[in-house]
Design a protein around this motif. Structure first.
Motif, PDB file in Angstrom:
ATOM      1  N   LEU A 131      20.454 -47.663  37.056  1.00  0.00           N
ATOM      2  CA  LEU A 131      19.747 -47.011  38.156  1.00  0.00           C
ATOM      3  C   LEU A 131      20.093 -45.530  38.246  1.00  0.00           C
ATOM      4  CD1 LEU A 131      19.959 -49.652  41.048  1.00  0.00           C
ATOM      5  CD2 LEU A 131      18.014 -49.154  39.554  1.00  0.00           C
ATOM      6  N   ALA A 132      21.367 -45.201  38.022  1.00  0.00           N
ATOM      7  CA  ALA A 132      21.786 -43.796  38.099  1.00  0.00           C
ATOM      8  C   ALA A 132      21.082 -42.956  37.039  1.00  0.00           C
ATOM      9  CB  ALA A 132      23.303 -43.700  37.933  1.00  0.00           C
ATOM     10  N   LYS A 133      20.930 -43.507  35.844  1.00  0.00           N
ATOM     11  CA  LYS A 133      20.223 -42.772  34.789  1.00  0.00           C
ATOM     12  C   LYS A 133      18.751 -42.570  35.152  1.00  0.00           C
ATOM     13  CE  LYS A 133      23.228 -44.375  31.032  1.00  0.00           C
ATOM     14  NZ  LYS A 133      23.333 -45.239  29.823  1.00  0.00           N
ATOM     15  N   LYS A 134      18.165 -43.600  35.733  1.00  0.00           N
ATOM     16  CA  LYS A 134      16.761 -43.497  36.158  1.00  0.00           C
ATOM     17  C   LYS A 134      16.617 -42.474  37.288  1.00  0.00           C
ATOM     18  CE  LYS A 134      12.841 -46.456  37.454  1.00  0.00           C
ATOM     19  NZ  LYS A 134      12.021 -46.072  36.300  1.00  0.00           N
ATOM     20  N   ARG A 135      17.586 -42.475  38.204  1.00  0.00           N
ATOM     21  CA  ARG A 135      17.584 -41.489  39.291  1.00  0.00           C
ATOM     22  C   ARG A 135      17.658 -40.077  38.742  1.00  0.00           C
ATOM     23  NH1 ARG A 135      23.169 -41.241  41.944  1.00  0.00           N
ATOM     24  NH2 ARG A 135      23.456 -40.400  39.845  1.00  0.00           N
ATOM     25  N   ASP A 136      18.569 -39.857  37.804  1.00  0.00           N
ATOM     26  CA  ASP A 136      18.759 -38.518  37.236  1.00  0.00           C
ATOM     27  C   ASP A 136      17.531 -38.054  36.463  1.00  0.00           C
ATOM     28  OD1 ASP A 136      21.281 -38.580  38.310  1.00  0.00           O
ATOM     29  OD2 ASP A 136      22.292 -39.074  36.425  1.00  0.00           O
ATOM     30  N   ALA A 137      16.840 -39.014  35.830  1.00  0.00           N
ATOM     31  CA  ALA A 137      15.680 -38.654  35.024  1.00  0.00           C
ATOM     32  C   ALA A 137      14.408 -38.494  35.850  1.00  0.00           C
ATOM     33  CB  ALA A 137      15.460 -39.713  33.942  1.00  0.00           C
ATOM     34  N   GLU A 138      14.245 -39.348  36.873  1.00  0.00           N
ATOM     35  CA  GLU A 138      12.973 -39.401  37.594  1.00  0.00           C
ATOM     36  C   GLU A 138      13.074 -39.079  39.081  1.00  0.00           C
ATOM     37  OE1 GLU A 138      11.099 -43.159  36.824  1.00  0.00           O
ATOM     38  OE2 GLU A 138      11.694 -43.163  34.711  1.00  0.00           O
ATOM     39  N   GLY A 139      14.310 -39.032  39.606  1.00  0.00           N
ATOM     40  CA  GLY A 139      14.488 -38.734  41.022  1.00  0.00           C
ATOM     41  C   GLY A 139      14.679 -39.978  41.874  1.00  0.00           C
ATOM     42  N   VAL A 140      15.292 -39.800  43.044  1.00  0.00           N
ATOM     43  CA  VAL A 140      15.576 -40.918  43.942  1.00  0.00           C
ATOM     44  C   VAL A 140      14.288 -41.550  44.461  1.00  0.00           C
ATOM     45  CG1 VAL A 140      16.699 -41.606  46.096  1.00  0.00           C
ATOM     46  CG2 VAL A 140      17.771 -39.884  44.645  1.00  0.00           C
ATOM     47  N   ILE A 158      14.561 -47.829  54.873  1.00  0.00           N
ATOM     48  CA  ILE A 158      15.466 -46.940  54.149  1.00  0.00           C
ATOM     49  C   ILE A 158      14.784 -45.611  53.863  1.00  0.00           C
ATOM     50  CG2 ILE A 158      16.795 -46.642  52.012  1.00  0.00           C
ATOM     51  CD1 ILE A 158      17.043 -49.673  51.846  1.00  0.00           C
ATOM     52  N   ASN A 159      15.471 -44.527  54.166  1.00  0.00           N
ATOM     53  CA  ASN A 159      14.971 -43.180  53.856  1.00  0.00           C
ATOM     54  C   ASN A 159      14.756 -43.050  52.350  1.00  0.00           C
ATOM     55  OD1 ASN A 159      15.278 -40.228  53.075  1.00  0.00           O
ATOM     56  ND2 ASN A 159      15.249 -40.060  55.305  1.00  0.00           N
ATOM     57  N   PRO A 160      13.646 -42.484  51.906  1.00  0.00           N
ATOM     58  CA  PRO A 160      13.377 -42.362  50.469  1.00  0.00           C
ATOM     59  C   PRO A 160      14.435 -41.594  49.680  1.00  0.00           C
ATOM     60  CG  PRO A 160      11.381 -41.955  51.721  1.00  0.00           C
ATOM     61  CD  PRO A 160      12.508 -42.033  52.725  1.00  0.00           C
ATOM     62  N   ASN A 161      15.288 -40.844  50.377  1.00  0.00           N
ATOM     63  CA  ASN A 161      16.339 -40.093  49.695  1.00  0.00           C
ATOM     64  C   ASN A 161      17.720 -40.725  49.834  1.00  0.00           C
ATOM     65  OD1 ASN A 161      14.805 -37.772  48.676  1.00  0.00           O
ATOM     66  ND2 ASN A 161      14.489 -37.298  50.843  1.00  0.00           N
ATOM     67  N   ASP A 162      17.788 -41.900  50.470  1.00  0.00           N
ATOM     68  CA  ASP A 162      19.075 -42.572  50.677  1.00  0.00           C
ATOM     69  C   ASP A 162      19.387 -43.438  49.457  1.00  0.00           C
ATOM     70  OD1 ASP A 162      21.297 -43.979  51.521  1.00  0.00           O
ATOM     71  OD2 ASP A 162      20.518 -44.386  53.526  1.00  0.00           O
TER      72      ASP A 162
END
Length: 310
Positions: A131-140, A158-162
């Motif tokens: 998930l962290a790799k996907k976050r870094d590549a595509e955003g939260v 849940i806030n979209p940025n949380d």
């Protein structure tokens, strides 16, 4: 976890940042002979003293405090661990016949202590790395969209940025094949272990904002920046969870040259006021809280809490 046949009594003092929770809890403890159990997600960490507004050494000598300085800055600490440690301490205090007051600004910790948490779903480090790799590549937000597709109820809460809460909801679905919202509905946070009196402290918005400004200035004067320098000199970096908490994040940005001093202090004040507003929203949704005016009804608060604990 069973504590006793008769539910132990807890006074729980709640309020927004700078509303006077800690001082009120201490006054209740002084009057009743109670000890204080902290429910603060930064006070659990060693070395994070000024910015978390830990009770002073003198206060802790006069009144026993628990769940303070129980983790190193690089340890993983969450509501589940807090709940387990707090229940262990309370079991010992019940055996000793001690009265107890809980206070702190991390209301998820309070909720976990009083009602329990969703248990049984262990963390999956490999999935979290994915998930962290996907976050870094595509955003939260992309992960929030994925959550929306599988669990729209949780996504709506849940806030979209949380990222932390999004990660947990996706992890529960990955591990169990069931949505987090279904787990929570079934659990219902109904496992109440205590007979609790929730005391809420009312605060005028303008006075609260002034108190927050004064508190931040006082913390800076007490050596907050020097505290962060000392923590960093121990090898603890700004990427750690407590270093990202309110105030510490901005001081790290100042020390790293990303903010000037005046801007850093102003941002701490703004961040704290925004956090206070979120706290107020959370508290207002709890209809079990009995609200009191901190100044005008101090004697009534002390009398009510003394009568409840006797």
């Amino acid at each position: 976890m069973s504590l006793s046949r008769e539910k132990p009594k807890l006074v729980v003092v709640l309020g927004t940042t700078a509303s006077g929770k800690s001082q009120t809890a201490l006054e209740i403890a002084y009057r009743t002979g109670a000890c204080v159990i902290s429910a603060d997600s930064v006070q659990v960490y060693r070395h994070f003293d000024i910015g978390s507004a830990k009770p002073t050494r003198e206060q802790r000598l006069a009144t026993p405090h628990f769940l303070i300085d129980v983790a190193d800055p690089d340890e993983d600490f969450n509501a589940g661990r807090y709940m387990r440690l707090a229940l262990d301490e309370i079991k010992s205090l019940v055996r000793e016949g001690r009265k107890m007051v809980v206070t702190g600004g991390t209301f998820l910790y309070v909720k976990a202590l009083l009602y329990g948490l969703l248990e049984g779903v262990e963390g999956d480090r490999e999935f979290r790395n994915h998930l962290a790799k996907k976050r870094d590549a595509e955003g939260v937000v992309s992960l929030h969209e994925k959550l929306q597709s599988i669990d729209p109820v949780s996504a709506g809460r849940i806030n979209p940025n949380d990222y932390v809460r999004i990660e947990r909801a996706l992890e529960v679905y990955h591990a169990t094949g069931e949505r987090m919202s279904d787990h929570q509905q079934r659990h219902g946070f109904s496992e109440q272990k205590f007979d609790s009196l929730k005391v809420g402290l009312l605060a005028d918005r303008m006075k609260l904002h002034s108190a927050i400004d004064a508190r931040v200035d006082e913390m800076i004067a007490q050596g907050w920046i020097e505290e962060v320098k000392a923590i960093k000199s121990m090898g603890y970096g700004p990427e750690l969870k407590p270093m990202k908490s309110i105030g510490y994040k901005r001081i790290n940005e100042f020390l790293d040259g990303r903010l000037d001093f005046k801007t850093a202090v102003e941002k701490i004040k703004i961040d704290t006021k925004r956090f206070s507003k979120r706290q107020s929203t959370w508290l207002r949704a709890d209809d079990e809280i009995k609200w009191f005016d901190t100044v005008e009804q101090k004697d009534l608060i002390l009398s009510a809490c003394s009568g409840f604990l006797d």
